[in-house]
Design a protein around this motif. Sequence first.
Motif, PDB file in Angstrom:
ATOM      1  N   SER A 230      -2.026 -63.705 -23.967  1.00  3.86           N
ATOM      2  CA  SER A 230      -1.931 -62.278 -24.252  1.00  3.86           C
ATOM      3  C   SER A 230      -1.508 -61.527 -22.995  1.00  3.86           C
ATOM      4  CB  SER A 230      -3.273 -61.723 -24.743  1.00  3.86           C
ATOM      5  OG  SER A 230      -3.225 -60.311 -24.845  1.00  3.86           O
ATOM      6  N   HIS A 232      -0.991 -58.153 -23.613  1.00  7.86           N
ATOM      7  CA  HIS A 232      -1.161 -56.824 -24.187  1.00  7.86           C
ATOM      8  C   HIS A 232      -1.620 -55.843 -23.110  1.00  7.86           C
ATOM      9  CE1 HIS A 232      -2.184 -53.780 -27.184  1.00  7.86           C
ATOM     10  NE2 HIS A 232      -3.319 -53.612 -26.544  1.00  7.86           N
ATOM     11  N   ASP A 233      -1.051 -54.651 -23.144  1.00  6.86           N
ATOM     12  CA  ASP A 233      -1.401 -53.566 -22.224  1.00  6.86           C
ATOM     13  C   ASP A 233      -1.037 -53.891 -20.772  1.00  6.86           C
ATOM     14  OD1 ASP A 233      -2.234 -51.012 -21.739  1.00  6.86           O
ATOM     15  OD2 ASP A 233      -4.342 -51.524 -21.486  1.00  6.86           O
ATOM     16  N   ARG A 266      -9.594 -60.479 -25.168  1.00  2.79           N
ATOM     17  CA  ARG A 266      -8.759 -60.199 -26.341  1.00  2.79           C
ATOM     18  C   ARG A 266      -8.522 -61.450 -27.177  1.00  2.79           C
ATOM     19  NH1 ARG A 266      -5.406 -56.223 -28.155  1.00  2.79           N
ATOM     20  NH2 ARG A 266      -3.574 -56.853 -29.355  1.00  2.79           N
ATOM     21  N   ARG A 604       6.834 -52.222 -28.901  1.00  5.19           N
ATOM     22  CA  ARG A 604       5.563 -52.897 -28.567  1.00  5.19           C
ATOM     23  C   ARG A 604       4.900 -52.232 -27.373  1.00  5.19           C
ATOM     24  NH1 ARG A 604       4.130 -57.490 -25.163  1.00  5.19           N
ATOM     25  NH2 ARG A 604       2.256 -58.506 -26.004  1.00  5.19           N
ATOM     26  N   THR A 605       5.668 -51.940 -26.336  1.00  2.08           N
ATOM     27  CA  THR A 605       5.103 -51.304 -25.151  1.00  2.08           C
ATOM     28  C   THR A 605       4.567 -49.925 -25.468  1.00  2.08           C
ATOM     29  OG1 THR A 605       6.629 -52.538 -23.741  1.00  2.08           O
ATOM     30  CG2 THR A 605       5.608 -50.575 -22.784  1.00  2.08           C
ATOM     31  N   PHE A 608       0.846 -49.736 -26.191  1.00  3.95           N
ATOM     32  CA  PHE A 608      -0.150 -50.100 -25.190  1.00  3.95           C
ATOM     33  C   PHE A 608      -1.015 -48.890 -24.835  1.00  3.95           C
ATOM     34  CE2 PHE A 608       2.644 -53.658 -23.177  1.00  3.95           C
ATOM     35  CZ  PHE A 608       2.411 -54.456 -24.295  1.00  3.95           C
ATOM     36  N   GLU A 677       3.934 -64.594 -24.938  1.00  2.12           N
ATOM     37  CA  GLU A 677       2.873 -65.071 -25.823  1.00  2.12           C
ATOM     38  C   GLU A 677       3.372 -66.197 -26.719  1.00  2.12           C
ATOM     39  OE1 GLU A 677       1.238 -61.738 -27.876  1.00  2.12           O
ATOM     40  OE2 GLU A 677       0.441 -60.802 -26.057  1.00  2.12           O
TER      41      GLU A 677
END
Length: 730
Positions: A230, A232-233, A266, A604-605, A608, A677
């Motif tokens: 991951s 993410h963020d 996560r 996607r960004t 975040f 990912e």
Amino acid sequence: MADSKWRQTGRAAWRIGAVWAVGTVTMLVLAGLLPEFRLQSESGDSATRIGITAAIGAGVFGLLSALVWPLVVRALLLVPALVLGLLVFFLNGSLLLVALSLIPDGRGESDPQTAVVVAAVMSAVASATSTALAVRDDTAYRRRLYRLADRRRRRAAAVAGPRAPGTVFLQLDGVGHDVLRDAVAEGLMPTVAGLLAERPGDPPSHRLTPWRTDWSSQTGASQLGILHGSNHDVPAFRWFEKEHGEVVVCNRPASAAELQRRAVARTGDAGLLTVDGASRGNLFSGGADQLALVLSVAARRGRANRSRAGYFAYFSDPANAVRTAMSFVAEVIREIAQSTRARLRGTRPRVGRGGLYPFIRAFATVVERDVVVAAVIGDMLAGRSAVYADLVAYDEVAHHSGPRSRDAEQVLVRLDRSLALLAKVAEHAPRQYRIVLLSDHGQSPGETFRARYGLTLGDLVRAGCGLPVPRRARRTRSGAEARAAVLAALHRPVEEGGEQRRPAKRREPVVLASGNLGLVSFPDVRGRMTREQLDRRHPALLPTLANHPGIGFLLVRSEEHGPLVLGPRGAEIRLDELPDDPDPAELPEPLRGFGPGAVAAVRRTDGFPHVADIMVNSSYEPGAGGAGGAGDGEVLAFEEQIGSHGGLGGAQGRPFLLSPYTLSPPVEDGAELVGAEQVHGVLRRWLREAADGPQVPLSALPDRTENPRPAEPVDEHFAADDRAVEDKTH
């Protein structure tokens, strides 16, 4: 069996005696050449007596090197690695002074400066002699390889019988797919060429697969996704978190530890390397027990900190330490010579390469490479199941010299020889190893934003906000246009020489750069600012940025329309109205030139939690590779780099995955591997296949019950092989 042991003992005694004899001769020669180095009394001695003195000195120095040196290095583990590398010469010289003081009747004497030179020469000669003897004796060579393996794990393997293949993942940091392919075609990387059957008569053993990064095309996002499943963020290499009032930077130990913690929370899984794994030279651990040069644990101190085990394993051998220190100095000289040549030739684009940079480059291309390679050698000979290592040399040089420069090509040559060394070691490992090469991103060339326009992104943002900017920025065309736009938006006349007033009681924007990706945040506004809020507060800011020729597009969020991509001349894309992967030819401006996947990556960004108020991607100028964001086109870095990565545009978003045919294909024919990912999922699948349990999740495999001791230092044979690499490169 008894005869074999006696033969082995005899050969070992012969090698020790030969090394001792050569060391004695070396000491005699140095005593004749160096006036400050003496092996006789002041009244003079016979040749026999001088020879005995030299033999005693060489023997004591060798014994001290074998016994005392590892203890000294372990005591200095908390010393910064760069400082430790520089101390190597002086520590070795100190051992020689101690050895001379133990010679009877005070016949050995040297000043400290000469002792450093003598110790370095003797260590190098001893290493070369030992290597030559071992190379000529195949049995000794094989025995020296297996001596590095962990004895407990070797006994366990003997009881358990044959083991499943292990996997070594070697990350060539910053090497793009096209750069690797062209380096192979030009004969710079013969080892990789052999894997791809680029040499006549060689059967192919590996397949080359390109993959596409996320919008944040940099090591922090890619490696976190690859190792922990991951990213993410992680909107960029550095970003501002308003709730904490802090800047997060991926290569800070505290930030890396926090990012790893968030990824584990996560996914609910410790990472790719949780089962008998080793992490070497990475930002993150991947859940491995065996760690060396791992940034996410570098902030720890004391016995629990095993991240520096790689330094001890390598520098505990004085011959390795001296060799690396000499290579370090040579690399510093090489960088100074290369940068001077570029300056005299007027090479463009060019960035400053003075100050500490030559030492930083030498650490990345010599010290870190040697330590990481040695650690991986130890892991393979110890029979560990999974190893992930990062070699950062190319990325560091390409940032300052350019991804296609001769300087960067020379680094690729040396990296290929390190790969050849590891492939040779794999032949002697206690289990079969599958070697997978991959990169975390590529690099896109281009001059800097500041070099082209005379001001930084921060200057442009301040000008668009009506804040004071440096005089040099006001005098540029971009600065003057931004100032005029602000005054017009505020319905104020443009007056030459007039100063903009600073808004009262408002904190200034935080402007951060990650390659050609910029992030603008307003700390005094809670949460993410919307387009409407930005227009009310700074009516000229978004038009100033969107219409600047060095900026490709902006990402903001609208209260009414959701995520918006803004471009020049009022261009506006509502992302919610577009499919994830539209036909690039039908994609509206300003995203059209950034290739397939741009919409999905930007969308996607946008989701975040810590995306900036304004995300800024530089312009992209397609080159010989054509449009579509995947050629050799140029971007404009907001940092001082002429080879950059971090955003969209060009080769930076197209790394590679080089995998054996014995593993299943990364993706089905015609499909594309997208995002770190997904790469993590592929690597997990391959580890499951190696464990002969593809139907069992890797997280369900049993955890290790004991921690084997750190890898032992690399053998002199490997040191000599790598030394040959340096000699040919120099």
